[in-house]
Design a protein around this motif. Structure first.
Motif, PDB file in Angstrom:
ATOM      1  N   ILE A   1      -6.783  -4.879   7.364  1.00 48.59           N
ATOM      2  CA  ILE A   1      -7.037  -3.916   6.288  1.00 48.59           C
ATOM      3  C   ILE A   1      -8.482  -3.446   6.319  1.00 48.59           C
TER       4      ILE A   1
ATOM      5  N   ALA B   1      -1.439   1.343   5.838  1.00 55.27           N
ATOM      6  CA  ALA B   1      -1.107  -0.079   5.866  1.00 55.27           C
ATOM      7  C   ALA B   1       0.398  -0.287   5.940  1.00 55.27           C
TER       8      ALA B   1
ATOM      9  N   GLU C   1      -8.846  -0.969   9.007  1.00 56.42           N
ATOM     10  CA  GLU C   1      -8.235   0.309   8.651  1.00 56.42           C
ATOM     11  C   GLU C   1      -9.120   1.083   7.674  1.00 56.42           C
TER      12      GLU C   1
ATOM     13  N   GLU D   1      -4.255 -10.400   8.034  1.00 54.23           N
ATOM     14  CA  GLU D   1      -3.926  -9.184   7.292  1.00 54.23           C
ATOM     15  C   GLU D   1      -5.170  -8.566   6.667  1.00 54.23           C
TER      16      GLU D   1
ATOM     17  N   PRO E   1      -1.462  -3.673   0.915  1.00 53.21           N
ATOM     18  CA  PRO E   1      -2.830  -4.130   0.646  1.00 53.21           C
ATOM     19  C   PRO E   1      -3.024  -4.691  -0.750  1.00 53.21           C
TER      20      PRO E   1
END
Length: 267
Positions: A117, A166, A120, A113, A174
């Motif tokens: 993030i 997200a 992104e 994860e 996040p």
């Protein structure tokens, strides 16, 4: 003659604007959780997942420990020390195994994860226009008109671009990564609680009835965990309970028969 249509058009436009304003207020009230009698909490799903995992951990503790102690009881019916030793060993090994497995699994999930993030964040910094179009595309896929999808994407991007992407693109919050330590502790405790049910019952001074007492306690425990897991998942209760009880009963029967066979062979 021409003023009436004009006035009618103005009234129609005004009515349309008022309808849009009411719809906006209604949508806002739903979005901020002000719908009466209906709680809105973004962490509710995560809490339900943890609770479901705890129930499943307790179920594993019940079945695995029951299989061990009943199997040993089948091999050595009067040897309480052997039954207690095997049961405690099964409880400790199972609890640490569950906790360790959950810690490794959730740690891997959290690392994944975080990597997503970071990726992104880099894309939002380097390609903001493309990311905006991508976000609008997700909302079009969800059924919004192109214009409204674009407006929603722009407003969410202006508010918090990372959170918007997200949530919609990755399904991640996040601000709230899953804690591997919490997952490990939850699994450890739930497995231990479940394992104590057959272990305590089979160590009670019930003589030749100890196996039946433990088996009955296990069936009751499995009935409860089956009902709770089905209720959390909004699945049919009876089917989940029967499946849970039948699998646990089959495990106990198999280990007891194996214990009896080995007990006879050893003696």
């Amino acid at each position: 003659m021409q003023q009436e249509p004009s006035g009618g058009a103005e009234r129609g436009a005004r009515t349309a604007r008022e309808g849009e304003e009411r719809a906006g207020r209604d949508a806002g009230s739903l979005a901020d959780g002000s719908h009466p009698g209906e709680p809105h909490d973004n962490r509710l799903g995560q809490r339900l997942n943890w609770l479901r995992a705890g129930v499943l951990g307790a179920n594993d503790g019940i079945v695995s420990t029951a299989g061990v102690v009943i199997g040993v009881a089948g091999a050595a019916p009067g040897n309480v020390i052997a039954i207690a030793t095997a049961g405690v060993a099964a409880l400790v090994a199972g609890a640490f195994s569950m906790a360790g497995g959950e810690y490794v699994s959730v740690s891997t999930q959290r690392d994944t994860e975080r990597a997503m993030i970071r990726k992104e964040i880099r894309e939002l910094r380097e390609e903001p226009k493309e990311e905006l179009e991508e976000l609008a595309g997700f909302y079009r896929q969800r059924g919004l008109s192109p214009g409204l999808a674009r407006q929603v994407a722009e407003e969410l991007t202006a508010h918090d671009a990372l959170a918007a992407h997200a949530e919609v693109e990755l399904g991640i919050d996040p601000e709230e990564f899953t804690s591997p330590w919490a997952a490990a502790f939850s699994s450890f405790v739930s497995f231990t609680v479940g394992a104590l049910i057959p272990l305590v019952m089979i160590l009670l001074p019930l003589g030749e009835h100890r196996v039946w007492a433990a088996a009955l306690a296990v069936v009751i425990g499995l009935l409860l965990t089956g009902w709770i897991s089905a209720a959390l998942g909004q699945a049919p209760r009876l089917r989940a309970i029967l499946r849970n009880v039948l699998m646990g009963s089959a495990t106990m029967a198999a280990t007891y028969l194996i214990g009896m066979v080995f007990g006879v062979a050893v003696s």
